[in-house]
Every structure is written in structure tokens, then in C-alpha cells.
Write an enzyme that holds these catalytic residues in place. Structure first.
Site, mmCIF file in Angstrom:
data_model
loop_
_atom_site.group_PDB
_atom_site.id
_atom_site.type_symbol
_atom_site.label_atom_id
_atom_site.label_comp_id
_atom_site.label_asym_id
_atom_site.label_seq_id
_atom_site.Cartn_x
_atom_site.Cartn_y
_atom_site.Cartn_z
ATOM 1 N N HIS A 18 0.864 -1.190 0.000
ATOM 2 C CA HIS A 18 0.000 0.000 0.000
ATOM 3 C C HIS A 18 0.898 1.236 0.000
ATOM 4 O O HIS A 18 1.319 1.709 1.060
ATOM 5 C CB HIS A 18 -0.925 -0.041 1.227
ATOM 6 C CG HIS A 18 -1.925 1.077 1.284
ATOM 7 N ND1 HIS A 18 -3.135 0.965 1.941
ATOM 8 C CD2 HIS A 18 -1.903 2.334 0.783
ATOM 9 C CE1 HIS A 18 -3.807 2.095 1.835
ATOM 10 N NE2 HIS A 18 -3.067 2.965 1.142
ATOM 11 N N HIS A 20 1.432 4.884 -2.357
ATOM 12 C CA HIS A 20 1.107 5.781 -3.478
ATOM 13 C C HIS A 20 2.415 6.409 -3.932
ATOM 14 O O HIS A 20 3.045 7.146 -3.150
ATOM 15 C CB HIS A 20 0.128 6.863 -3.023
ATOM 16 C CG HIS A 20 -1.144 6.311 -2.456
ATOM 17 N ND1 HIS A 20 -2.288 6.161 -3.210
ATOM 18 C CD2 HIS A 20 -1.445 5.838 -1.221
ATOM 19 C CE1 HIS A 20 -3.248 5.631 -2.453
ATOM 20 N NE2 HIS A 20 -2.757 5.423 -1.245
ATOM 21 N N HIS A 198 -9.503 1.298 -1.416
ATOM 22 C CA HIS A 198 -9.450 1.907 -0.087
ATOM 23 C C HIS A 198 -10.880 1.886 0.474
ATOM 24 O O HIS A 198 -11.819 2.298 -0.219
ATOM 25 C CB HIS A 198 -9.017 3.371 -0.181
ATOM 26 C CG HIS A 198 -7.552 3.582 -0.400
ATOM 27 N ND1 HIS A 198 -6.855 2.993 -1.420
ATOM 28 C CD2 HIS A 198 -6.660 4.350 0.284
ATOM 29 C CE1 HIS A 198 -5.586 3.381 -1.344
ATOM 30 N NE2 HIS A 198 -5.438 4.202 -0.332
ATOM 31 N N GLU A 201 -11.299 3.748 5.859
ATOM 32 C CA GLU A 201 -10.238 4.598 6.415
ATOM 33 C C GLU A 201 -10.940 5.697 7.217
ATOM 34 O O GLU A 201 -10.851 5.739 8.436
ATOM 35 C CB GLU A 201 -9.372 5.178 5.286
ATOM 36 C CG GLU A 201 -8.247 6.086 5.769
ATOM 37 C CD GLU A 201 -7.472 6.747 4.609
ATOM 38 O OE1 GLU A 201 -7.985 6.770 3.469
ATOM 39 O OE2 GLU A 201 -6.356 7.263 4.866
ATOM 40 N N ASP A 279 1.845 3.988 2.921
ATOM 41 C CA ASP A 279 0.825 4.847 2.292
ATOM 42 C C ASP A 279 1.471 5.999 1.503
ATOM 43 O O ASP A 279 1.612 5.900 0.282
ATOM 44 C CB ASP A 279 -0.153 5.370 3.353
ATOM 45 C CG ASP A 279 -1.548 5.634 2.807
ATOM 46 O OD1 ASP A 279 -1.786 5.370 1.614
ATOM 47 O OD2 ASP A 279 -2.416 6.105 3.574
ATOM 48 N N ASP A 280 1.803 7.092 2.186
ATOM 49 C CA ASP A 280 2.420 8.268 1.554
ATOM 50 C C ASP A 280 3.587 8.706 2.439
ATOM 51 O O ASP A 280 3.472 9.683 3.199
ATOM 52 C CB ASP A 280 1.396 9.405 1.437
ATOM 53 C CG ASP A 280 0.183 8.999 0.618
ATOM 54 O OD1 ASP A 280 0.275 9.025 -0.621
ATOM 55 O OD2 ASP A 280 -0.845 8.643 1.221
HETATM 56 N N1 HPA Z 1 -6.385 7.704 1.344
HETATM 57 C C1 HPA Z 1 -7.094 8.008 0.260
HETATM 58 N N2 HPA Z 1 -6.540 8.457 -0.841
HETATM 59 C C2 HPA Z 1 -5.220 8.599 -0.886
HETATM 60 C C3 HPA Z 1 -4.431 8.295 0.194
HETATM 61 C C4 HPA Z 1 -5.048 7.816 1.371
HETATM 62 O O1 HPA Z 1 -4.428 7.519 2.409
HETATM 63 N N3 HPA Z 1 -3.165 8.544 -0.175
HETATM 64 C C5 HPA Z 1 -3.177 8.978 -1.446
HETATM 65 N N4 HPA Z 1 -4.422 9.017 -1.877
HETATM 66 ZN ZN ZN Z 2 -3.620 4.852 0.540
#
Ligand code: HPA
Ligand code: ZN
Length: 338
Positions: A18, A20, A198, A201, A279-280
Site C-alpha cells: 500500500h 502511493h 481503499h 479509512e 501509504d504516503d
Molecule cells: N487515502 C485516500 N486516498 C489517498 C491516500 C489515502 O491515504 N493517499 C493517497 N491518496
Molecule cells: Zn492509501
């Protein structure tokens, strides 16, 4: 001798599922690319960029994330971005990565789909040759955009099947339920793409149900709020649907501000196939190893839990059965040696 958790986490062969790629854009590279491409940013220097990374919600983050993307213009930019991430992953003993990219974040501002994918693919090929890192690419639809726009994006993916393995769904979750994309996902599945999304969240547990029922996903990205529905937890366990959990992201986006309260412990207790991911990483303050260290510390995870999490990443991956076994053999060799 006592168990050295940090050495174990650092040394273990890892997979990330996971991630991006646009979320790996470090402030230094953002400033460099802004200069190279003559893009005006609302920041004077790297410190100002970092200072802006205070998020109250997913939307706060997304506003900055899309603004940051504006510096990515050429194939070389996407190559540099991806190769920097892979170099870092090599240093962290990561053996396999499954990378999301957001084509609509680029095509919407006039960058060609092929420019983005060519740059990412070239870096993945180079990293496989140089570091032996295997990979899969997962193309995400931005859920705040229309179904039509998603279909248009799917058409691009159909031209590039050898380089895109799966499809995902990201961006603003609230008000954009998975069912909005039922028809796109059906078409994508018929074209042979592996579906993930996703869900749960920020959105409710019913979105996780929709992702399973309407989109027929093979994995759930995040899935934290699934725990609010005991019947759903049972189902996720029975159907062996992996969850890709992102601790530092959850902390920074206020999904779970205090990691000692993170639902990962309950997920493990329910025997869900959970994995740890970043994630990021540039925006959330840590790459894959940092995420393992943070959650291991907050929840006082023992060796058994860390082994399970490490192994799950390969089990839940889209590697072929043969390559999965090879990776698991390597993982098991590490744990028996350690
Ligand atoms: N959630 C939803 N969209 C996203 C995320 C995330 O954590 N990171 C990049 N796009
Ligand atoms: Zn994500």
C-alpha cells in the site's frame, strides 16, 4: 539473549502493498522539480513545505498531495520519483512492492497517461535488474471524480495490460461510496485486472461491505472501521481478505491519533491477514521500516506478531504462487537464522 526487535524489523525481508508513488515525493525533490520545470509553489524552501504537513483530516492531506503533484511533468520526473523510492526500499531490505499511481491526478492537468506510466515502469525495471526488487503496478481511480472519468482511465489501462496488474480506488472517501464504481470495476475485472479499494479509512464499515460485494475486491486498503461490525470481521477472516494497514498515515490523518489505540491488535487477534505499509511516506513521516517500528513500539508487539505481519505481506501479495513461495522461503530462512 533478549530479542532485538529493531534489528529484526530492519533485517527482515519485506514487501510493501500500500504505497502511493506520488506520496513518496520528498520536499527536497519537490523543490528541485519545481525549479527544473518552472512550477510556482506556495513555499520558499523545504522547511516551509514540511511545516505545511499538519493534517486534520484526509481531505487536508489530499489538498496538499494534489498541489505537490504539480511539479511532476516529464517521464524523467516520474522515473526519478520512483527510482528514489526503490533505492530507499532496497536499503530497507524490501524485496517486493505493489505501487499505486493516480493517473487522473496527472491527466487532469494535461500530462499524458503514457508519460506517467513510462517513467514509473522504467524505474521498476531498473530496480528489478539492480536490486532484485519485484513489483506490481496498481492504477487507482480518484473516487471524487465521475464514473465517466474512471471509464476513460480504464481505457488507457487496457492499452497497457502488460504493465498494470490491478486497479484501486483512492482519494476522498466520505460521500464517494465504492458502489459509485461498480460498473467500472466489473469492466476492469472482465479485462483481467486485480481489484482492490481503499475502504473504511474515514468511511463507515458499510463501505468495506460495498467494496467486497459490489467491487469484489481481493484486498481492502486500510479497513480500520471494519472492526465496528463484528459480522464483517468474521467474514473478512473467513474469506481471507487481506487488509493493508498504514499506522503512521492513520496517526497523521487523525484516523487514529494515538497508536497505542490502533486496531491492529484486534485485527491480529481476529486472525485477519493484516500487513504494515507506509501509504504516503513523505507526507506521513516514515517509510516501511518506520511504520513497523512505530506500531511495534506502540502496541508492544512480540516476535510472533512481527513474524506474522512480515509473512502476511508476501502471502497477501499478487506474486505468482511460485514467486510467493520463493519469497516466503527467504523470509523463513531469515527468521530461523535470527
Ligand atoms: N487515502 C485516500 N486516498 C489517498 C491516500 C489515502 O491515504 N493517499 C493517497 N491518496
Ligand atoms: Zn492509501
Amino acid at each position: 539473549m533478549s530479542f532485538d526487535k529493531v534489528a529484526f524489523i530492519r533485517g527482515m525481508p519485506k514487501a510493501e502493498l500500500h504505497l502511493h508513488i506520488e506520496g513518496t515525493l520528498e520536499p527536497e525533490m519537490m523543490m528541485d522539480l519545481a525549479k527544473r520545470n518552472q512550477v510556482q509553489l506556495p513555499y520558499e524552501n523545504v522547511d516551509e513545505v514540511r511545516k505545511a504537513y499538519q493534517f486534520g483530516s484526509l481531505q487536508d492531506f489530499l489538498d496538499l498531495y494534489y498541489a505537490g503533484m504539480s511539479v511532476l511533468k516529464t517521464e524523467r520526473d516520474f522515473f526519478d520519483l520512483t527510482y528514489a523510492y526503490l533505492t530507499r526500499m532496497h536499503q530497507e531490505n524490501t524485496r517486493h512492492v505493489e505501487i499505486f499511481f493516480d493517473p487522473q491526478g496527472h491527466t487532469e492537468r494535461g500530462i499524458a497517461f503514457d508519460t506517467v506510466l513510462d517513467g514509473i515502469s522504467a524505474a521498476l525495471e531498473k530496480a528489478q535488474k539492480e536490486f532484485g526488487i519485484t513489483s506490481r503496478v496498481i492504477m487507482c481511480f480518484l473516487r471524487h471524480l465521475s464514473e465517466d472519468s474512471a471509464f476513460e482511465t480504464l481505457n488507457h489501462a487496457c492499452r497497457c495490460k502488460s504493465r498494470i496488474f490491478g486497479i484501486g480506488l483512492d482519494s476522498s472517501e466520505k460521500g464517494n461510496p465504492p458502489s459509485k464504481f461498480s460498473r467500472v470495476y466489473r469492466a476492469a475485472r472482465e479485462e483481467g485486472f486485480a481489484p482492490v479499494a481503499h475502504a473504511g479509512e474515514e468511511g463507515p464499515s458499510s463501505y468495506v461491505c460495498e467494496a467486497l460485494d459490489d467491487l469484489k475486491v481481493l484486498r481492502i486498503d486500510h479497513g480500520n472501521r471494519a472492526l465496528e461490525d463484528p459480522a464483517l470481521v468474521k467474514r473478512i477472516a473467513q474469506e481471507k481478505i487481506p487488509l493493508t494497514v498504514c499506522p503512521l498515515s492513520n496517526k497523521r490523518l487523525q484516523v487514529c491519533p494515538d497508536l497505542t489505540q490502533h486496531p491492529l491488535r484486534k485485527m491480529l487477534d481476529a486472525e485477519l491477514i493484516v500487513t504494515i505499509n507506509s501509504d504516503d511516506p513523505s507526507y506521513f513521516g516514515g517509510y516501511l521500516t518506520d511504520n513497523f517500528l512505530a506500531i511495534a513500539d506502540a502496541l508492544a508487539l512480540d516476535r510472533k506478531a512481527l513474524e506474522t505481519l512480515g509473512r502476511n505481506a508476501f502471502v497477501a501479495s499478487f506474486l505468482s504462487d511460485r514467486d510467493k513461495q520463493k519469497a516466503l522461503d527467504e523470509f523463513n530462512a531469515f527468521t530461523s537464522r535470527f
